[in-house]
Design a protein around this motif. Structure first.
Motif, PDB file in Angstrom:
ATOM      1  N   VAL A  76       0.820  -1.225   0.000  1.00  0.00           N
ATOM      2  CA  VAL A  76       0.000   0.000   0.000  1.00  0.00           C
ATOM      3  C   VAL A  76       0.848   1.266   0.000  1.00  0.00           C
ATOM      4  N   THR A  77       2.171   1.133   0.153  1.00  0.00           N
ATOM      5  CA  THR A  77       3.030   2.314   0.043  1.00  0.00           C
ATOM      6  C   THR A  77       3.655   2.448  -1.338  1.00  0.00           C
ATOM      7  N   PRO A  79       3.104   3.085  -5.464  1.00  0.00           N
ATOM      8  CA  PRO A  79       2.120   3.876  -6.231  1.00  0.00           C
ATOM      9  C   PRO A  79       0.931   3.046  -6.699  1.00  0.00           C
ATOM     10  N   GLY A  81      -0.441   0.580  -5.223  1.00  0.00           N
ATOM     11  CA  GLY A  81      -1.251   0.027  -4.142  1.00  0.00           C
ATOM     12  C   GLY A  81      -1.816   1.046  -3.184  1.00  0.00           C
ATOM     13  N   GLN A  82      -1.526   2.333  -3.398  1.00  0.00           N
ATOM     14  CA  GLN A  82      -1.945   3.356  -2.437  1.00  0.00           C
ATOM     15  C   GLN A  82      -3.454   3.453  -2.287  1.00  0.00           C
ATOM     16  N   GLU A  83      -4.204   3.172  -3.361  1.00  0.00           N
ATOM     17  CA  GLU A  83      -5.655   3.273  -3.270  1.00  0.00           C
ATOM     18  C   GLU A  83      -6.259   2.207  -2.362  1.00  0.00           C
ATOM     19  N   PHE A  84      -5.473   1.159  -2.043  1.00  0.00           N
ATOM     20  CA  PHE A  84      -5.968   0.097  -1.179  1.00  0.00           C
ATOM     21  C   PHE A  84      -5.632   0.330   0.300  1.00  0.00           C
ATOM     22  N   LEU A  85      -4.987   1.470   0.624  1.00  0.00           N
ATOM     23  CA  LEU A  85      -4.604   1.735   2.011  1.00  0.00           C
ATOM     24  C   LEU A  85      -5.801   1.778   2.959  1.00  0.00           C
ATOM     25  N   PRO A  86      -6.868   2.531   2.660  1.00  0.00           N
ATOM     26  CA  PRO A  86      -8.013   2.552   3.590  1.00  0.00           C
ATOM     27  C   PRO A  86      -8.611   1.163   3.815  1.00  0.00           C
ATOM     28  N   SER A  88      -7.077  -1.771   3.445  1.00  0.00           N
ATOM     29  CA  SER A  88      -6.118  -2.584   4.185  1.00  0.00           C
ATOM     30  C   SER A  88      -6.131  -2.228   5.660  1.00  0.00           C
TER      31      SER A  88
END
Length: 255
Positions: A76-77, A79, A81-86, A88
């Motif tokens: 998630v860090t 580029p 995968g960032q949209e999956f941070l919330p 995750s």
């Protein structure tokens, strides 16, 4: 002061090993806590075997939590995968939203009694601190450092493996340390579903109203927690010194 702390930990380790290996030597200390000629030392199983089983479950669960949480934190860090941070963060929070007892109640019908439901509960409960500390550790890597690595011709994978993860390691280790300490205490409830561990001693004491048993189980868990906490903290400091970075601080709440 540091030398005194080392001596105290060494003394605590010797005391713990002696007690779980030869508990009858300490019967005199627990006899005042018994009544009606009850046994002063837990005699329904081997304290050494129960301690090793307890540690085994905690180790396996923490290892599995570490692999998943660090992998997810790295994903998630990036580029892509960032949209999956919330999502995750919400998923790893579930492990600490549900009480471990509730996880056991759900897991037992699926996997049966024994170590497996306890492993699942500890695995889920240990994800959050490792995941959050992975995020913190990777975010703390200075952009200038990454730019310098990029200028040296490193690709994204090389920067992650050779620069980001090593620099984030002290903070990640702090999260693993917190996860281990949480799991050591939480694993005692595994005995309610027939998992072998130190909770067996505590439950036996509650069932027989034997304070000596309860104290023995609690003391062994407490000593394990203190010793493992100190050992892992020393590893963190050594890694941080080698990298020239401050030791990581464990993070238990989402930012």
């Amino acid at each position: 002061m540091r030398a005194q702390a080392v001596l105290l930990r060494a003394a605590a380790l010797l005391l713990l090993v002696a007690f779980v290996a030869r508990p009858q030597l300490f019967a005199f200390a627990f006899e005042p806590l018994t009544a009606n000629n009850a046994s002063a030392i837990y005699d329904q199983g081997s304290l050494l075997a129960l301690t090793l089983s307890h540690l085994r479950t905690v180790f396996l669960a923490t290892l599995a939590s570490s692999v998943l949480a660090v992998t997810l934190g790295v994903f998630v860090t990036r580029p892509f995968g960032q949209e999956f941070l919330p999502l995750s963060r919400s998923l790893v929070n579930i492990g600490q939203t549900f009480p471990p007892v509730a996880v056991l109640a759900i897991a037992v019908p699926l996997v049966g009694f024994g170590e497996k439901p306890t492993f699942i509960a500890l695995f889920l409960y240990g994800l959050l601190p490792i995941f959050e500390n992975t995020l913190t550790g990777l975010a703390d890597v200075e952009p200038q450092t990454l730019e310098a690595a990029k200028g040296m011709g490193m690709n994204a994978r090389q920067r992650l493996i050779q620069v980001e993860l090593p620099l984030a390691l002290p903070v990640i280790l702090a999260g693993i340390r917190l996860s281990v300490i949480i799991s050591l205490g939480t694993a005692t409830i595994g005995s309610t579903v027939a998992a072998k561990g130190l909770g067996e001693v505590i439950i036996a004491g509650l069932q027989s109203n034997n304070v000596a048993f309860i104290l023995q189980g609690g003391l062994v868990v407490a000593l394990l927690a203190v010793l493992i906490h100190g050992g892992l903290a020393a590893v963190e400091r050594a890694v941080a010194r080698r990298l020239g970075r401050p030791a990581g601080a464990a993070t238990s709440q989402p930012s």
